[in-house]
Design an enzyme around this catalytic site. Structure first.
Site: not given
Length: 387
Positions: A75, A77, A139-140, A360
């Site tokens: 992904h 993002d 995706e997040e 994150h």
């Protein structure tokens, strides 16, 4: 076309990828344009699968002969940096103490960079099995972007026979993950002055009853189905947000809360939702509607990513073990797009560079050796695909 001798390294590509702020709330199209241009320089055509709003897109490309092959999925993002304290610009790849810092360096632009860096090598090989590239968005925020692309696999796009999802696993092979399921509960009562509480319906009170039932469900989940491969070994349930009322001297007319589960593979999620709905219908609504016929409780599914468990004998898992030089698989409690691929009968596995502990976080980083290991993995894939 760019020659092999001048092809950029994974680190150079990662620096470019990190420079694009692809926080999920923003467009990923500038990054996608860079990827498309890179692929075109190496003679690889690609296709976009746009988002409904047109502000984002997924990308699909194939190298080698036509047909079903091996998919490399990741992904584009990243999560926000808002409120985090970074020692360097999160959107400038910065080397410090042998680490490469930047938002998305581990989750998961490191994998994207390695896949792109491997393209010239893939092109040089006489591949007997095609290698497909699948780059998605959002995706997040619930793995929403990959779903339209999955819908096109086997239709306008070839369906890979096995898909390697490059989430950060420190290049270990993961064949199972939990599935996040999120709900929003809205309780509508009847506000009134607190001195006349009997004329109102306190939404917070009845939300409390629902929270109590969720606590009982949580305790049963802890004592119920176990899978020692996961940490923790059971399905978790927790309430993450709650909001209700306007003032201490007003009976609360509304209350809402959000809760989620991280479900083990095989859990009957719908049965748990139905149990809470039945509790609301039996233990809350009759009393509420004696005072106000308009009182209500709604329980709404707001997001779900299916839990992932690779099928026995999965080609994706056996191939990943072979390429990684390993003989053991692992399970993780975070979610990825692998569950959606498996749900669509597309064999998948998770294996990628970087440590999930960095995902994150402020000062997210990846160590260069992880990129090196991923490049060895992809070189072995090319060897396998030429046989």
């Amino acid at each position: 076309m760019t020659s092999a001798s001048t092809a950029p390294s994974p680190r150079e590509i990662l620096a470019r990828l990190v420079s694009f702020d692809t926080t999920s709330s923003k467009t990923n199209l500038p990054l996608l344009a860079y990827v498309e241009d890179f692929l075109a320089q190496h003679g690889v055509t690609s296709s976009r699968v746009p988002s409904p709003c047109g502000e984002k897109a997924s990308l699909f490309a194939s190298i080698g002969p036509a047909g079903s092959g091996i998919g490399l999925s990741g992904h584009t993002d990243v999560v926000p940096v808002t409120g985090q304290s970074w020692e360097s610009d999160p959107f400038t790849l910065t080397e410090r103490d042998g680490r490469l810092y930047g938002r998305g360096s581990a989750d998961m632009k490191g994998f994207l960079a390695c896949v792109m860096a491997a393209v010239p090598m893939f092109k040089r090989r006489k591949l007997a099995v095609p290698i497909h590239i699948l780059f998605s968005y959002d995706e997040e925020v619930g793995c929403t972007g990959v779903r339209p692309m999955i819908a096109e696999l086997g239709k306008s796009l070839p369906a890979p026979r096995a898909i390697i999802v490059g989430e950060p696993t420190s290049m270990t092979v993961v064949d199972a993950h939990k599935g996040p399921v999120r709900f929003q509960v809205e309780v509508t009562g009847l506000p009134t002055h607190s001195s006349m509480a009997h004329l109102g319906v306190n939404a917070i009170t009845y939300a409390g009853r629902l929270l109590g039932e969720l606590d009982r469900i949580e305790q049963e989940l802890k004592a119920g189905q176990q899978n020692a491969r996961f940490t923790p070994s059971y399905t978790t349930l927790q309430v993450g947000l709650i909001n209700g009322g306007t003032a201490p001297n007003i009976v609360a007319g509304a209350c809402s809360f959000a809760w989620e589960m991280r479900a083990l593979p095989g859990l009957d999620v719908e049965a748990i939702r139905k149990r809470l709905e039945d509790f609301a219908a039996r233990r809350c609504l009759p009393e509420m509607r004696e005072v106000s016929p308009d009182a209500d409780i709604t329980i709404r599914l707001t997001g779900q990513v299916p839990a992932y468990l690779a099928r026995a004998g999965s080609e994706a898992v056996s191939l990943a073990l072979q390429l990684a030089g390993q003989n053991e698989t692992f399970a993780v409690s975070y979610a990825a797009e692998a569950g959606l691929f498996e749900e669509a009968a597309l064999a998948s596995v998770i294996c990628g560079p970087g440590d999930i502990a960095q995902a994150h976080t402020a000062n997210e980083f990846i160590v260069p050796s992880e990129l090196d290991k991923c490049m060895v993995f992809l070189d072995r894939l090319a060897d396998w695909a030429t046989q």
